[in-house]
Scaffold this motif. Structure first.
Motif, mmCIF file in Angstrom:
data_model
loop_
_atom_site.group_PDB
_atom_site.id
_atom_site.type_symbol
_atom_site.label_atom_id
_atom_site.label_comp_id
_atom_site.label_asym_id
_atom_site.label_seq_id
_atom_site.Cartn_x
_atom_site.Cartn_y
_atom_site.Cartn_z
ATOM 1 N N GLY A 1 51.045 36.778 18.405
ATOM 2 C CA GLY A 1 52.678 36.619 18.458
ATOM 3 C C GLY A 1 53.385 36.338 20.013
ATOM 4 N N THR A 2 52.178 36.046 21.111
ATOM 5 C CA THR A 2 52.507 36.465 22.092
ATOM 6 C C THR A 2 53.363 35.334 22.788
ATOM 7 N N PRO A 3 54.529 34.464 23.306
ATOM 8 C CA PRO A 3 54.854 33.412 23.712
ATOM 9 C C PRO A 3 53.396 32.734 24.239
ATOM 10 N N SER A 4 53.056 31.738 24.563
ATOM 11 C CA SER A 4 52.139 31.113 24.767
ATOM 12 C C SER A 4 51.527 30.555 26.235
ATOM 13 N N LEU A 5 52.722 30.736 26.912
ATOM 14 C CA LEU A 5 52.878 30.732 28.789
ATOM 15 C C LEU A 5 52.064 31.812 28.625
ATOM 16 N N ILE A 6 52.681 32.622 28.323
ATOM 17 C CA ILE A 6 52.131 34.249 28.407
ATOM 18 C C ILE A 6 50.860 34.970 27.806
ATOM 19 N N LYS A 7 50.606 34.206 26.743
ATOM 20 C CA LYS A 7 49.294 34.210 26.415
ATOM 21 C C LYS A 7 48.272 33.025 26.898
ATOM 22 N N TYR B 1 48.291 33.580 30.201
ATOM 23 C CA TYR B 1 47.592 34.182 31.503
ATOM 24 C C TYR B 1 47.134 34.327 30.692
ATOM 25 N N ARG B 2 47.577 36.108 29.973
ATOM 26 C CA ARG B 2 46.442 36.823 29.408
ATOM 27 C C ARG B 2 45.624 36.605 29.097
ATOM 28 N N ILE B 3 44.735 35.610 28.309
ATOM 29 C CA ILE B 3 43.644 34.677 27.956
ATOM 30 C C ILE B 3 43.355 35.323 29.518
ATOM 31 N N GLN B 4 44.267 34.036 30.127
ATOM 32 C CA GLN B 4 42.804 33.960 32.069
ATOM 33 C C GLN B 4 42.693 34.905 32.315
ATOM 34 N N ASP B 5 43.582 36.075 32.415
ATOM 35 C CA ASP B 5 43.374 37.097 33.230
ATOM 36 C C ASP B 5 42.671 37.941 32.589
ATOM 37 N N LYS B 6 42.475 38.137 31.241
ATOM 38 C CA LYS B 6 41.362 38.690 30.773
ATOM 39 C C LYS B 6 39.969 38.233 30.621
ATOM 40 N N VAL B 7 39.329 36.415 30.807
ATOM 41 C CA VAL B 7 38.344 36.379 30.738
ATOM 42 C C VAL B 7 38.007 37.200 32.318
ATOM 43 N N VAL C 1 46.510 20.753 30.612
ATOM 44 C CA VAL C 1 47.050 20.584 31.501
ATOM 45 C C VAL C 1 48.174 21.703 31.960
ATOM 46 N N PHE C 2 48.656 22.302 30.716
ATOM 47 C CA PHE C 2 49.404 23.669 30.822
ATOM 48 C C PHE C 2 48.823 24.527 31.142
ATOM 49 N N PHE C 3 47.871 25.035 30.399
ATOM 50 C CA PHE C 3 46.678 26.238 30.612
ATOM 51 C C PHE C 3 45.934 25.868 32.239
ATOM 52 N N SER C 4 46.125 24.614 32.832
ATOM 53 C CA SER C 4 45.586 24.591 33.871
ATOM 54 C C SER C 4 46.020 24.744 35.160
ATOM 55 N N LEU C 5 47.283 24.482 34.622
ATOM 56 C CA LEU C 5 48.856 25.034 35.615
ATOM 57 C C LEU C 5 49.042 25.912 35.683
ATOM 58 N N GLY D 1 48.422 34.096 43.050
ATOM 59 C CA GLY D 1 49.383 35.147 43.081
ATOM 60 C C GLY D 1 51.310 34.484 42.869
ATOM 61 N N ILE D 2 50.669 33.589 41.564
ATOM 62 C CA ILE D 2 51.681 33.261 41.064
ATOM 63 C C ILE D 2 52.152 33.730 39.589
ATOM 64 N N ASN D 3 52.996 34.531 39.148
ATOM 65 C CA ASN D 3 53.588 34.559 37.567
ATOM 66 C C ASN D 3 54.462 33.543 37.328
ATOM 67 N N PRO D 4 53.519 32.111 36.255
ATOM 68 C CA PRO D 4 53.612 31.035 35.975
ATOM 69 C C PRO D 4 55.248 31.654 35.109
ATOM 70 N N ASP D 5 55.274 32.525 34.479
ATOM 71 C CA ASP D 5 56.979 32.667 33.315
ATOM 72 C C ASP D 5 57.135 32.930 34.471
ATOM 73 N N THR D 6 56.999 34.109 35.104
ATOM 74 C CA THR D 6 58.113 34.628 35.863
ATOM 75 C C THR D 6 59.486 32.773 36.757
ATOM 76 N N ALA D 7 58.530 32.940 37.089
ATOM 77 C CA ALA D 7 59.277 31.011 38.248
ATOM 78 C C ALA D 7 59.605 30.418 36.831
ATOM 79 N N LEU D 8 59.406 30.082 36.059
ATOM 80 C CA LEU D 8 59.656 29.221 34.899
ATOM 81 C C LEU D 8 60.805 29.862 34.356
ATOM 82 N N GLU D 9 61.052 30.713 34.112
ATOM 83 C CA GLU D 9 62.791 31.732 34.159
ATOM 84 C C GLU D 9 63.205 31.863 34.748
ATOM 85 N N ARG D 10 63.100 31.752 36.128
ATOM 86 C CA ARG D 10 63.908 31.101 37.121
ATOM 87 C C ARG D 10 64.405 30.277 37.057
#
Length: 255
Positions: free
Chosen positions: A138-144, A146-152, A192-196, A204-213
């Motif tokens: 159920g995690t929103p796609s953008l955050i998901k 990020y979490r996938i990449q951070d975990k691997v 493209v989104f996943f790689s960005l 060192g940029i949180n993409p979810d925070t950047a997009l929300e701002r």
């Protein structure tokens, strides 16, 4: 700030109030785990907004709302003879101790990155079959993403640096532009989104925070456009794109 004794007294008072509400308030009596779920999500997003605004008073308020929901879930759990708030906290305590052997054991770590790597390895020891098993559906796609990449990353599956990650962005963009089939083009856009997101994370940029701002910035500018149009007795819907661009630039100047 409050002493530990005062903090515990405040938490104990909250538990007493929760007992009273569950016993005496018609609305609270009707709530279930399922009915609370969407309300909890709303409260978490409100907390997120307050954090992005760096509004400490609002953060305090929203933290209280989130805490209320946690206590509410635990109260319902106790009514089902499944768990209570002590079980929830004790389970958390044990998990934190187990996953921090560099604090509560004899493991040595040199930096934050090694702590994160140990964390993922310890989760596998707890019975998780996959490094990615903790990524909820159920995690929103953008955050998901990020979490996938951070975990691997925790087991070493990671680009060497941001420059290499950007090369992957260029590669995915080229594949996106080359594709003509709409379904496949959609898949390429996802890449493209996943790689960005990956590039942003490594940089060192949180993409979810950047997009929300950016979302909030757009809302602010657009509403200024609407006000500028009203001041000139104009309706945005009746204007040409060129005129709207003029108002947009004027709104930017007034920030």
């Amino acid at each position: 700030m409050n002493s530990r004794k005062e903090q515990l007294e405040a938490f104990n008072r909250l538990l007493d109030i929760m007992d009273d509400l569950r016993e005496k308030c018609p609305w609270d009596q009707k709530q279930t785990l399922e009915t609370l779920r969407p309300l909890t999500l709303e409260e978490v997003y409100e907390l997120s907004d307050a954090i992005l605004k760096d509004d400490l008073l609002e953060i305090k308020k929203e933290l209280g709302d989130v805490l209320l929901h946690l206590v509410f879930y635990a109260k319902i759990g106790s009514e089902k003879n499944s768990f209570d708030i002590a079980d929830v906290i004790n389970s958390l305590n044990e998990k934190l101790i187990f996953r921090h052997p560099h604090i509560y054991g004899d493991v040595e770590v040199k930096d934050e990155e090694e702590v994160k790597q140990n964390w993922e390895k310890l989760k596998l020891k707890e019975g998780n079959k996959s490094v990615l098993s903790g990524v909820t559906k159920g995690t929103p796609s953008l955050i998901k993403a990020y979490r996938i990449q951070d975990k691997v990353k925790g087991i070493g599956f990671e680009f060497a640096n941001a420059e290499d990650a950007w090369k992957k962005v260029d590669e995915e963009l080229a594949e996106f532009h080359a594709e003509t089939d709409l379904d496949k083009k959609e898949q390429e856009l996802g890449d493209v989104f996943f790689s960005l997101i990956n590039y942003a994370r490594i940089s060192g940029i949180n993409p979810d925070t950047a997009l929300e701002r950016t979302n909030n910035k757009f809302i602010t500018r657009f509403q200024k456009m609407e006000n500028l149009a009203l001041d000139q007795n104009l309706k945005l819907a009746d204007l040409s794109l060129e005129k709207m661009d003029e108002l947009w630039e004027e709104a930017k100047k007034n920030e």
